[in-house]
Design a protein around this motif. Structure first.
Motif, PDB file in Angstrom:
ATOM      1  N   LEU A  37      37.776  66.979  31.921  1.00 52.88           N
ATOM      2  CA  LEU A  37      38.768  67.482  32.865  1.00 52.88           C
ATOM      3  C   LEU A  37      39.158  66.405  33.869  1.00 52.88           C
ATOM      4  CD1 LEU A  37      37.006  70.877  33.661  1.00 52.88           C
ATOM      5  CD2 LEU A  37      38.721  70.438  31.913  1.00 52.88           C
ATOM      6  N   GLY A  38      40.393  66.456  34.348  1.00 53.76           N
ATOM      7  CA  GLY A  38      40.811  65.528  35.382  1.00 53.76           C
ATOM      8  C   GLY A  38      42.307  65.563  35.616  1.00 53.76           C
ATOM      9  N   ARG A  39      42.737  64.689  36.508  1.00 49.56           N
ATOM     10  CA  ARG A  39      44.156  64.526  36.819  1.00 49.56           C
ATOM     11  C   ARG A  39      44.613  63.085  36.634  1.00 49.56           C
ATOM     12  NH1 ARG A  39      45.562  68.388  42.014  1.00 49.56           N
ATOM     13  NH2 ARG A  39      45.236  70.332  40.878  1.00 49.56           N
ATOM     14  N   ARG A  40      43.650  62.165  36.501  1.00 45.27           N
ATOM     15  CA  ARG A  40      43.975  60.747  36.324  1.00 45.27           C
ATOM     16  C   ARG A  40      42.991  60.149  35.325  1.00 45.27           C
ATOM     17  NH1 ARG A  40      47.019  56.881  39.143  1.00 45.27           N
ATOM     18  NH2 ARG A  40      46.145  54.798  39.055  1.00 45.27           N
ATOM     19  N   PHE A  41      43.551  59.455  34.328  1.00 41.97           N
ATOM     20  CA  PHE A  41      42.726  58.904  33.265  1.00 41.97           C
ATOM     21  C   PHE A  41      43.151  57.475  32.973  1.00 41.97           C
ATOM     22  CE2 PHE A  41      43.316  63.470  32.371  1.00 41.97           C
ATOM     23  CZ  PHE A  41      42.000  63.906  32.420  1.00 41.97           C
ATOM     24  N   GLY A  42      42.176  56.579  32.846  1.00 44.67           N
ATOM     25  CA  GLY A  42      42.455  55.228  32.388  1.00 44.67           C
ATOM     26  C   GLY A  42      42.622  55.241  30.879  1.00 44.67           C
ATOM     27  N   MET A  43      43.570  54.471  30.389  1.00 44.74           N
ATOM     28  CA  MET A  43      43.837  54.446  28.950  1.00 44.74           C
ATOM     29  C   MET A  43      43.879  52.994  28.496  1.00 44.74           C
ATOM     30  SD  MET A  43      46.796  56.502  26.900  1.00 44.74           S
ATOM     31  CE  MET A  43      48.146  55.392  27.165  1.00 44.74           C
ATOM     32  N   ALA A  44      42.977  52.620  27.595  1.00 41.55           N
ATOM     33  CA  ALA A  44      42.857  51.246  27.130  1.00 41.55           C
ATOM     34  C   ALA A  44      44.055  50.844  26.266  1.00 41.55           C
ATOM     35  CB  ALA A  44      41.564  51.081  26.326  1.00 41.55           C
ATOM     36  N   VAL A  45      44.166  49.558  26.005  1.00 44.59           N
ATOM     37  CA  VAL A  45      45.239  49.019  25.178  1.00 44.59           C
ATOM     38  C   VAL A  45      45.241  49.722  23.820  1.00 44.59           C
ATOM     39  CG1 VAL A  45      46.050  46.948  23.985  1.00 44.59           C
ATOM     40  CG2 VAL A  45      45.210  46.785  26.331  1.00 44.59           C
ATOM     41  N   ALA A  46      46.405  50.218  23.407  1.00 47.42           N
ATOM     42  CA  ALA A  46      46.641  50.870  22.114  1.00 47.42           C
ATOM     43  C   ALA A  46      45.849  52.166  21.924  1.00 47.42           C
ATOM     44  CB  ALA A  46      46.373  49.906  20.964  1.00 47.42           C
ATOM     45  N   GLN A  47      45.254  52.702  22.969  1.00 46.61           N
ATOM     46  CA  GLN A  47      44.484  53.941  22.874  1.00 46.61           C
ATOM     47  C   GLN A  47      45.433  55.142  22.935  1.00 46.61           C
ATOM     48  OE1 GLN A  47      41.817  54.932  26.215  1.00 46.61           O
ATOM     49  NE2 GLN A  47      40.197  55.119  24.681  1.00 46.61           N
ATOM     50  N   ARG A  48      45.025  56.224  22.311  1.00 50.31           N
ATOM     51  CA  ARG A  48      45.787  57.468  22.381  1.00 50.31           C
ATOM     52  C   ARG A  48      44.891  58.557  22.950  1.00 50.31           C
ATOM     53  NH1 ARG A  48      46.631  58.532  16.671  1.00 50.31           N
ATOM     54  NH2 ARG A  48      44.810  57.205  16.528  1.00 50.31           N
ATOM     55  N   LEU A  49      45.433  59.360  23.852  1.00 45.37           N
ATOM     56  CA  LEU A  49      44.705  60.483  24.431  1.00 45.37           C
ATOM     57  C   LEU A  49      45.480  61.762  24.157  1.00 45.37           C
ATOM     58  CD1 LEU A  49      43.882  59.074  28.004  1.00 45.37           C
ATOM     59  CD2 LEU A  49      42.467  58.954  25.937  1.00 45.37           C
ATOM     60  N   ASP A  50      44.796  62.790  23.654  1.00 47.95           N
ATOM     61  CA  ASP A  50      45.387  64.123  23.530  1.00 47.95           C
ATOM     62  C   ASP A  50      44.954  64.895  24.766  1.00 47.95           C
ATOM     63  OD1 ASP A  50      46.117  63.186  21.064  1.00 47.95           O
ATOM     64  OD2 ASP A  50      44.991  64.671  19.916  1.00 47.95           O
ATOM     65  N   ILE A  51      45.921  65.240  25.613  1.00 48.34           N
ATOM     66  CA  ILE A  51      45.624  65.897  26.884  1.00 48.34           C
ATOM     67  C   ILE A  51      46.348  67.239  26.938  1.00 48.34           C
ATOM     68  CG2 ILE A  51      45.718  65.742  29.398  1.00 48.34           C
ATOM     69  CD1 ILE A  51      45.960  62.682  29.085  1.00 48.34           C
ATOM     70  N   PHE A  52      45.580  68.328  27.083  1.00 49.53           N
ATOM     71  CA  PHE A  52      46.174  69.626  27.358  1.00 49.53           C
ATOM     72  C   PHE A  52      46.409  69.701  28.859  1.00 49.53           C
ATOM     73  CE2 PHE A  52      43.934  71.276  23.432  1.00 49.53           C
ATOM     74  CZ  PHE A  52      45.099  71.452  22.713  1.00 49.53           C
ATOM     75  N   VAL A  53      47.573  70.207  29.249  1.00 49.02           N
ATOM     76  CA  VAL A  53      47.933  70.299  30.657  1.00 49.02           C
ATOM     77  C   VAL A  53      48.106  71.765  31.026  1.00 49.02           C
ATOM     78  CG1 VAL A  53      49.603  69.592  32.405  1.00 49.02           C
ATOM     79  CG2 VAL A  53      49.136  68.094  30.485  1.00 49.02           C
ATOM     80  N   THR A  54      47.543  72.161  32.157  1.00 52.23           N
ATOM     81  CA  THR A  54      47.691  73.518  32.661  1.00 52.23           C
ATOM     82  C   THR A  54      48.840  73.550  33.655  1.00 52.23           C
ATOM     83  OG1 THR A  54      45.320  73.870  32.401  1.00 52.23           O
ATOM     84  CG2 THR A  54      46.514  75.410  33.836  1.00 52.23           C
ATOM     85  N   LEU A  55      49.878  74.316  33.323  1.00 53.91           N
ATOM     86  CA  LEU A  55      51.035  74.426  34.214  1.00 53.91           C
ATOM     87  C   LEU A  55      50.838  75.606  35.161  1.00 53.91           C
ATOM     88  CD1 LEU A  55      53.940  73.841  31.699  1.00 53.91           C
ATOM     89  CD2 LEU A  55      53.077  72.270  33.423  1.00 53.91           C
ATOM     90  N   PRO A  56      51.166  75.420  36.441  1.00 51.67           N
ATOM     91  CA  PRO A  56      51.078  76.527  37.393  1.00 51.67           C
ATOM     92  C   PRO A  56      52.062  77.632  37.017  1.00 51.67           C
ATOM     93  CG  PRO A  56      51.309  74.419  38.525  1.00 51.67           C
ATOM     94  CD  PRO A  56      51.565  74.176  37.076  1.00 51.67           C
TER      95      PRO A  56
END
Length: 110
Positions: free
Chosen positions: A29-48
């Protein structure tokens, strides 16, 4: 980007990383994530539930340059987001990688 590391900033939104480079992980869980070179992140986002506009930005490490998109509800006022942040982003460190735990670990082998 294939040659840049970024900080992904969800702003006021809560996010959950569920996969890295296509591999499922235990949620982070979080609001800010570091992302390395050429990395992919799948992030689910909760909308208010309340209407609004929610910028999701990527800022390049060591720079003020950023890009992104805005998630907006119908009729929401979307303000222009400057292409430059007020401060330079710090280097992307290994703090995310230290927290990664695969949901299906690789089988042990010699």
């Amino acid at each position: 980007a294939t040659t840049s590391a970024f900080h992904i900033d969800l702003g006021r939104l809560d996010g959950t990383i569920v996969a890295v480079d296509g591999n499922p992980i235990q949620p982070i869980l979080g609001r800010r994530f570091g992302m390395a070179v050429a990395q992919r992140l799948d992030i689910f986002v909760t909308l208010p539930r309340e209407p609004g506009a929610y910028p999701v930005l990527a800022q390049r490490e060591g720079d003020t340059g950023r890009t992104g998109f805005v998630l907006a509800t119908p009729g929401a006022q979307v303000e222009k987001v400057p292409s430059r942040a007020e401060v330079t982003a710090p280097p992307v460190d290994m703090s995310l990688e230290e927290r990664l735990v695969a949901t299906v670990p690789l089988a042990e082998r010699p």
